[in-house]
Write a protein that holds these residues in place. Structure first.
Motif, PDB file in Angstrom:
ATOM      1  N   MET A 399       1.210  -0.817   0.316  1.00  0.00           N
ATOM      2  CA  MET A 399      -0.132  -0.089  -0.221  1.00  0.00           C
ATOM      3  C   MET A 399       0.970   1.294  -0.248  1.00  0.00           C
ATOM      4  N   CYS A 402       1.751   2.448  -3.370  1.00  0.00           N
ATOM      5  CA  CYS A 402       0.649   3.046  -4.204  1.00  0.00           C
ATOM      6  C   CYS A 402      -0.015   4.744  -3.820  1.00  0.00           C
ATOM      7  N   ILE A 404      -0.927   5.737  -1.000  1.00  0.00           N
ATOM      8  CA  ILE A 404      -2.207   5.752  -0.012  1.00  0.00           C
ATOM      9  C   ILE A 404      -1.436   6.789   0.568  1.00  0.00           C
ATOM     10  N   PHE A 420      -4.113  -4.851   2.073  1.00  0.00           N
ATOM     11  CA  PHE A 420      -4.849  -4.228   1.180  1.00  0.00           C
ATOM     12  C   PHE A 420      -6.145  -3.877   2.239  1.00  0.00           C
ATOM     13  N   HIS A 453      -8.965   8.599   3.923  1.00  0.00           N
ATOM     14  CA  HIS A 453      -8.290   7.545   3.534  1.00  0.00           C
ATOM     15  C   HIS A 453      -9.128   7.971   1.375  1.00  0.00           C
ATOM     16  N   LEU A 459      -8.920   3.507  -4.722  1.00  0.00           N
ATOM     17  CA  LEU A 459      -8.309   2.611  -4.323  1.00  0.00           C
ATOM     18  C   LEU A 459      -9.312   0.957  -4.859  1.00  0.00           C
ATOM     19  N   LYS A 462      -5.980   0.534  -7.751  1.00  0.00           N
ATOM     20  CA  LYS A 462      -4.646   0.401  -7.031  1.00  0.00           C
ATOM     21  C   LYS A 462      -4.989  -0.901  -6.617  1.00  0.00           C
ATOM     22  N   LEU A 463      -6.355  -1.129  -6.316  1.00  0.00           N
ATOM     23  CA  LEU A 463      -5.872  -2.699  -6.089  1.00  0.00           C
ATOM     24  C   LEU A 463      -5.491  -3.812  -7.530  1.00  0.00           C
TER      25      LEU A 463
END
Length: 510
Positions: A399, A402, A404, A420, A453, A459, A462-463
């Motif tokens: 993570m 990414c 985040i 994740f 978040h 998200l 990205k996953l």
């Protein structure tokens, strides 16, 4: 010239007079105006007594007949009346034919070749009066022969191209609710090796089908009723039932196979067995034993045929889930050994077992789960529980990469596992955002509410990119195509159902 040549006209002169006689109306040979030296021309006498040849022994020559055989003559046009027969000659059993017509030379093979040509091309060749040097279909296809079904011709290069595989619009059954293998998925598979297989495991109601639909073909803003993997309806949620039964199959145009499974250790499946009085297989005595064995079979199957297995949970954390994963790893069937030719070699890869990448997905995460301190504790707990596992649970998903948590360095998580976090899907709606307080200035009314978040859409994207970029190790000792994977998976499923390790474990549970 002999004396006989002066007293008797020559051969040429006699033929000329004979022709003149025919032109004058075939008058009598003794009529007026005829040359007294005229003698009727006898072709047989010329053949027997040639004037210009010396007197001596005359050699009889074999006659040469330039005509069709009687069988062919009967089929064609009627032949003209033959000339008077020559003098008797030695009998000949069969005439000697020096030439054949083009139709005779072709025979049955030639007729087949002409019929296989397109009518337009044959007409063109006959019109030009030329004989083609090769079949016309070979000229059109440029030596490729007949076009295979399911192919199209490129008018530029004249080559056959395969049609794109049919795009799937919804999932189909790979294993039905009776735990039987289904063969319908083979129609969507190709003979190519660049394929990624992603499976999912999780308890009931954690959102497995929703996550697999968003990773494969759908977007968060679409209606959930159109997802490729059917999610729980409101009615099913109210009565505590499960939507997916068995294993569902879906393959994308990017050649990624997604396998959605029924919930493991499901109370709704157990309730259905008890209330509907379903007959259990003879090897199982209790319903809860049968439900647990079904879950172990599915998990062991995914650990053998998948590159990535996603474990979905909606709260942190359930220790029974990790015990279940370790049990499934223990009863997982071994990787099939290589062929006998290579089994005698002492290679380093011989006897190695295959284990997939495993990703822990924290679905429906709250705002406090995205706190860096809590995130670090979650990584530490998973690492301690899975430290003795052979599953690849760390080093392939991050993570921090990414972006985040932009303020955290890479060294913040010493033991970063494949974890994740996904927030609630409806967390981005206006109702979920905090309202502006009365009396706040216009600046704060324009700023979005703080969620703690990133958005759900970013998200999940990205996953998806991280899972699709994972390595694709060989599932067996040989490279498998998509169709070979299907047959390999069918063999593994049959072996899982007949596994002696699972049978021994079920006896221990009883």
């Amino acid at each position: 010239m002999s004396e006989s040549g002066h007293s008797q006209p020559g051969l040429y002169e006699r033929r000329r007079r004979w022709n003149r006689d025919k032109e004058l109306g075939n008058q009598s040979l003794s009529g007026p105006g005829r040359d007294r030296d005229y003698v009727p021309w006898d072709r047989d006498r010329d053949r027997r007594d040639p004037v210009d040849e010396p007197v001596g022994t005359v050699m009889q020559k074999t006659p040469i007949i330039l005509a069709k055989p009687p069988a062919e003559r009967a089929k064609g046009t009627p032949t003209p009346t033959p000339a008077p027969a020559p003098a008797p000659a030695p009998a000949i059993e069969k005439p000697i034919v020096l030439m054949k017509s083009r139709e005779e030379a072709k025979g049955p093979t030639g007729a087949t070749e002409v019929s296989s040509q397109p009518p337009a091309a044959v007409a063109k060749v006959e019109k030009e009066g030329q004989r083609p040097t090769q079949p016309v279909y070979q000229i059109q296809n440029r030596g490729m022969g007949s076009t295979a079904p399911g192919a199209i011709m490129d008018p530029v290069v004249g080559q056959a191209k395969l049609l794109a595989p049919e795009k799937m619009k919804h999932s189909i059954k790979l294993v039905d609710d009776q735990m039987n293998w289904c063969d319908s998925a083979i129609e969507y598979l190709l003979d190519q090796t660049d394929v990624l297989v992603v499976g999912v495991l999780g308890l009931q109601g954690t959102g497995k089908s929703m996550v697999m639909s968003l990773l494969s073909a759908n977007q968060p803003e679409e209606d959930q009723r159109t997802y490729v993997f059917r999610t729980q309806s409101q009615e099913i949620k109210e009565r505590g039932g499960n939507q997916t039964s068995g294993i569902d199959f879906f393959i994308t145009q990017e050649r990624i196979i997604f396998l959605d499974t029924q919930p493991i250790l499901s109370p709704s499946i157990l309730d259905h067995l008890i209330n509907n009085d379903r007959k259990l297989p003879p090897e199982y005595n209790l319903p809860h034993t049968y439900v647990e064995m079904q879950s172990l079979q599915i998990a062991a199957f995914l650990f053998t045929v998948c590159h990535v297995v996603i474990v979905v949970q909606d709260w942190f954390t359930d220790l029974s889930l990790y015990r279940f994963l370790q049990t499934a790893e223990m009863v997982k069937p071994s990787t099939p050994s290589p062929s006998h030719e290579s089994s005698g070699s002492s290679g380093s890869d011989e006897g190695t077992e295959y284990y997939p990448h495993i990703v822990f997905l924290q679905n429906k995460a709250k705002r406090e789960n995205f706190c860096p301190q809590n995130l670090k504790q979650m990584h530490l707990v998973i690492d301690k529980i899975m430290m003795h596992s052979h599953l690849k649970y760390k080093g392939t998903l991050s993570m921090l990469e990414c972006n985040i948590f932009p303020g955290l360095p890479q060294s913040y998580l010493d033991t970063e596992v494949n974890l994740f976090l996904l927030p609630f899907m409806d967390a981005d709606s206006d109702d979920a955002l905090p309202k502006a307080t009365p009396g706040s200035g216009p600046l704060f009314s324009l700023l979005p509410g703080y969620k703690g978040h990133p958005s759900f859409q970013s998200l999940i994207a990205k996953l998806r990119s991280q899972i699709m970029s994972m390595s694709r190790p060989q599932l067996s000792h040989t490279i498998l195509t998509e169709k070979n994977w299907f047959h390999y998976a069918a063999r593994i499923w049959d072996g899982v159902k007949k596994s002696s390790a699972l049978a021994e474990y079920s006896r221990l549970l009883a």
